[in-house]
Design an enzyme around this catalytic site. Structure first.
Site, mmCIF file in Angstrom:
data_model
loop_
_atom_site.group_PDB
_atom_site.id
_atom_site.type_symbol
_atom_site.label_atom_id
_atom_site.label_comp_id
_atom_site.label_asym_id
_atom_site.label_seq_id
_atom_site.Cartn_x
_atom_site.Cartn_y
_atom_site.Cartn_z
ATOM 1 N N HIS A 83 0.789 -1.156 -0.014
ATOM 2 C CA HIS A 83 -0.015 -0.015 0.038
ATOM 3 C C HIS A 83 0.822 1.184 -0.092
ATOM 4 C CE1 HIS A 83 0.140 -0.351 4.471
ATOM 5 N NE2 HIS A 83 0.086 1.135 4.413
ATOM 6 N N ASP A 219 1.222 -7.829 2.446
ATOM 7 C CA ASP A 219 1.426 -6.360 2.187
ATOM 8 C C ASP A 219 2.603 -5.607 1.874
ATOM 9 O OD1 ASP A 219 0.795 -3.528 1.707
ATOM 10 O OD2 ASP A 219 -0.473 -3.503 3.544
ATOM 11 N N SER A 644 3.825 2.296 8.512
ATOM 12 C CA SER A 644 3.950 1.130 7.405
ATOM 13 C C SER A 644 5.019 0.968 6.605
ATOM 14 C CB SER A 644 2.603 1.630 6.380
ATOM 15 O OG SER A 644 1.462 1.260 6.623
HETATM 16 N N1 ARG Z 1 -4.533 0.523 7.874
HETATM 17 C C1 ARG Z 1 -3.425 0.288 7.164
HETATM 18 C C2 ARG Z 1 -2.673 1.745 7.484
HETATM 19 O O1 ARG Z 1 -3.040 2.417 7.974
HETATM 20 C C3 ARG Z 1 -3.255 -0.090 5.803
HETATM 21 C C4 ARG Z 1 -3.901 0.797 4.844
HETATM 22 C C5 ARG Z 1 -4.045 0.231 3.429
HETATM 23 N N2 ARG Z 1 -4.876 -1.000 3.156
HETATM 24 C C6 ARG Z 1 -6.119 -0.575 2.785
HETATM 25 N N3 ARG Z 1 -6.947 -1.679 2.796
HETATM 26 N N4 ARG Z 1 -6.827 0.312 2.687
HETATM 27 O O2 ARG Z 1 -2.294 2.470 6.542
HETATM 28 N N1 GLU Z 2 -0.982 1.267 7.795
HETATM 29 C C1 GLU Z 2 -0.335 2.258 8.693
HETATM 30 C C2 GLU Z 2 0.493 3.116 7.736
HETATM 31 O O1 GLU Z 2 0.219 3.439 6.143
HETATM 32 C C3 GLU Z 2 0.274 1.755 9.547
HETATM 33 C C4 GLU Z 2 -0.323 1.263 10.600
HETATM 34 C C5 GLU Z 2 -1.002 2.138 11.474
HETATM 35 O O2 GLU Z 2 -1.506 3.259 11.408
HETATM 36 O O3 GLU Z 2 -0.694 1.749 12.545
HETATM 37 O O4 GLU Z 2 1.354 3.808 8.112
#
Ligand code: ARG
Ligand code: GLU
Length: 713
Positions: A83, A219, A644
């Site tokens: 991502h 990921d 991330s």
């Molecule tokens: N929650 C994770 C972060 O904050 C992954 C985000 C990307 N994945 C998604 N399915 N949108 O960035």
């Molecule tokens: N998915 C998050 C990011 O893009 C990291 C996960 C979080 O926020 O803990 O940085």
């Protein structure tokens, strides 16, 4: 004496209380190092950060400003999340060769794909410059003048601090203005895409599984840094060579078990761990619900189109994911804050704080802090809410309005800086908006607009609504704007911006879409922003004093600075958790779990045929653990957005996982970290290697790495 106290403290604190926090890598010796060793770490603080020899920090650059990445080979191979590389993967994709769907693997270096505007930044050194930055500040009574002086000092120190010609200096504040640190950094600009799995692996579970455990997502994506002949940063050139890092992480094939030590190194963006209860209350009761409602409507609308039309799905995939991500996080965060009684915990702390202030005879300095907070948060409430409505509806979720807002800022540039600045910005806008229009669909945005504008008009604080919204017929307004405005099409947009400043502004102001944006933006800049900024400045000053007071009155507490996109270390253990009564979530998931979620043909839970074949044959090679293939694991590391792509390393500094998320019940950790349920989610390196080697047939990349067996020595 201080040391003795510390020892005593660590002896008394249970291990679970020795976790949480995002620490400055150059300041680990002492309490952190002791805690980390208690948890099982075998390295020293000096192995993690040193200016005299290469250390772990040399392997962990920031990825394009918002994510983290790590060096995993002597030839510049870089690992981050799928991502995080998503928009690069997307930008090389089209309906004919769709790397999002099919994945991409460069089988030789010549096939690696250059990326315009992608940068990777290494942190070379960390230097405390608090004394220089705060010089002469205390004597200034007015808060605004104080801030001005600080900015001047920052500019001065940034310009004069010694560095090499190809490096940059950056000053950041810690503990809300109580400490300043200068970072010397190196930014590489030739970073090429090497590999990415299909989205059905890299984004498996997509938005349904996002922020949720148990997880089965691979990921990750891979890039390579290129440097000039002297191994220094350079703009893209075919003559550049793979970068030789000062340090790269060996990759462990032995993986993890519950209770193993883990440490995550990365660039967490923003936390607010020291807010007073009044602020948290407002987030839970007002701000989060408002933002959630707006995004809910935008997402539902886009999803309707994306499910029916593949071209729209490609156009909107990245935007949708970005909006959905925080929408879902805020929902989890609100629930977690309520369930953990965060407001009450803060209130109890505030009572204790108040008593300590009195006991230490510091009423003059700190006695009014909490009542001042309460008063200012009450006063700022409607402005904060109006600001969120404006930001979410105008600048974030309606594309027509967000383009219009950029033009509004262009008009401001003309008014404040004149024709030359106007032209520069205009030319730049014409260039960057090309990408925007490539992924813009008028029909989608028109529907989104109609929904959001109604929410804005009906729910935002009435006293600050612009007249263009108070008695509007939303349907008519929508049809009018989307049929008449030139902002809905790139050719017309360029036409609008052709000519000298005067004629451009004349055309702009005749455009119905622009005029509407202007009515909203004018209202925001006149009726909301100034008052918001004024009260916020007071809150910033209060927060600084509150932080100072806590550092003084709680000298033995584990107080770490809020995240600010600088390099941090967080550590803990691999650990499952109990999200609710009678339920325990294990710390590790296996490919079996992905198969349990498998829904043939589904856009979130389909699984590539090749992966099913490998699963059926149990063809896992050297990556299996007792015959099963590990996919993801969780730990007590305290992470946030920006982490991330962060490396998770074992007790000896070998790479064991790649951080990419947090668990649903623990998303409140940006405001309130609870070691009982806050967990970060990582993809196991053995799954990453398995996908590269067995699934993609890109074994040459694995061969570049240094694989180790730390547990089988
Ligand atoms: N929650 C994770 C972060 O904050 C992954 C985000 C990307 N994945 C998604 N399915 N949108 O960035
Ligand atoms: N998915 C998050 C990011 O893009 C990291 C996960 C979080 O926020 O803990 O940085």
């Amino acid at each position: 004496m201080k040391f003795l106290k510390l020892l005593l403290l660590l002896f008394v604190l249970p291990l679970s209380a020795q976790q949480g926090g995002m620490w400055i890598p150059s300041l680990l010796s002492g309490m952190n190092e002791t805690e980390m060793k208690n948890l099982g770490m075998k390295m020293s603080a000096d192995d993690i950060y040193s200016v005299n020899h290469s250390s772990l920090k040399d392997a962990v650059p920031q990825f394009n400003g918002g994510c983290t990445s790590e060096m995993i080979s002597p030839k510049g191979l870089l690992l981050t999340n799928h991502h995080c590389g998503f928009s690069q993967i997307q930008s090389h994709s089209s309906v004919d060769h769709d790397y999002l769907t099919d994945g991409f693997w460069a089988m030789k270096m010549e096939d690696e794909l250059p990326n315009k505007d992608l940068v990777v930044t290494f942190m070379v050194s960390i230097n405390d410059v608090t004394a220089q930055i705060l010089e002469g500040v205390d004597a200034i009574p007015s808060e605004a003048e104080k801030q001005k002086k600080i900015q001047e000092n920052i500019t001065k120190v940034t310009a004069s601090f010694p560095k090499e010609a190809w490096q940059e200096n950056k000053v950041r504040t810690f503990f809300e203005g109580n400490q300043y640190i200068l970072f010397v950094t190196e930014t590489f600009k030739d970073v090429r895409l090497v590999g990415a799995p299909p989205s059905l692996i890299g984004k498996f579970g997509s938005d349904t599984d996002n922020w949720v455990w148990p997880r089965h997502t691979g990921d990750f994506s891979m890039f390579r840094i290129y440097a000039d002949k002297n191994n220094r940063p350079a703009a893209y050139s075919k003559d550049n060579v793979p970068y030789t890092p000062k340090h790269f992480l060996p990759v462990s094939l032995d993986g993890v078990q519950e209770d193993d030590f883990t440490m995550v190194f990365g660039y967490p963006g923003k936390t607010q761990e020291y807010l007073p209860s009044f602020a948290v209350d407002q987030i839970v009761k007002e701000l989060n619900p408002a933002k959630i409602e707006i995004r809910d409507a935008a997402l539902k609308t886009q999803d309707g189109f994306m499910r029916k039309d593949n071209a729209i799905k490609i156009q909107y995939a990245s935007k949708y994911a970005s909006v959905a991500n925080y929408w879902k996080k805020w929902i989890g965060e609100s629930q977690g804050l309520k369930k953990s009684n965060a407001v009450k915990i803060k209130q109890d702390f505030e009572k204790d704080f108040q008593q300590k202030v009195i006991a230490s005879g510091k009423q003059n300095e700190y006695g009014n802090l909490l009542t001042e907070f309460e008063k200012n948060y009450k006063e700022i409430a409607p402005y904060s809410l109006s600001r969120d409505y404006f930001m979410e509806v105008v600048t974030k979720n309606t594309e027509l309005l967000s383009v219009g807002y950029k033009l509004y800022q262009l008009e401001q540039v003309y008014a404040t800086k004149g024709e030359q600045a106007f032209n520069d910005r205009k030319d730049n806008l014409i260039k960057v908006q090309a990408d925007f229009y490539k992924d813009f669909n008028k029909n989608v945005d028109e529907k989104v607009f109609e929904k959001l504008i109604a929410i804005y008009a009906e729910k935002a604080p009435k006293q600050f609504l612009p007249t263009s919204l108070t008695n509007a017929d939303y349907k008519k307004l929508t049809t009018l704007l989307y049929s008449k405005s030139k902002l809905v099409d790139y050719a017309k947009f360029k036409e609008l911006l052709s000519g000298d400043a005067k004629s451009v502004l004349k055309k702009l102001n005749k455009d119905k879409g622009y005029a509407f944006v202007k009515s909203l933006a004018d209202n925001y800049t006149k009726n909301i922003a100034p008052k918001y900024d004024e009260i916020n400045l007071k809150i910033v000053a209060l927060q600084r004093t509150y932080m100072k007071a806590q550092l003084e009155l709680y000298p033995n507490s584990r107080i770490f600075p809020d995240a600010n996109s600088t390099l941090r270390v967080t550590y803990g253990k691999v650990k499952g958790y109990a999200p609710k009564d009678a339920t325990y979530y294990n710390a590790v998931t296996y490919l079996e779990g992905a198969m349990e979620k498998y829904i043939p043909g589904d856009y979130e839970f389909d699984i590539p045929k090749k992966l099913i074949e490998l699963y059926d044959a149990k063809d896992y090679g050297q990556y299996a653990d007792n015959g099963k293939l590990p996919v993801c694991f969780i730990g007590t590391n305290h992470t946030t957005g920006g982490n991330s792509g962060s490396p998770a390393v074992d007790a000896e500094g070998n790479l064991i996982g790649l951080n990419f998320d947090r668990v649903w019940e623990g998303t409140m950790s940006d405001i309130h970290y609870d070691p009982a349920i806050c967990r970060n989610v990582m993809v196991d390196m053995r799954y990453v290697l398995f996908i590269i080697d067995k699934f993609a047939g890109a074994k040459h990349l694995v061969d570049e790495m240094k694989l180790v067996h730390p547990k089988k020595k």
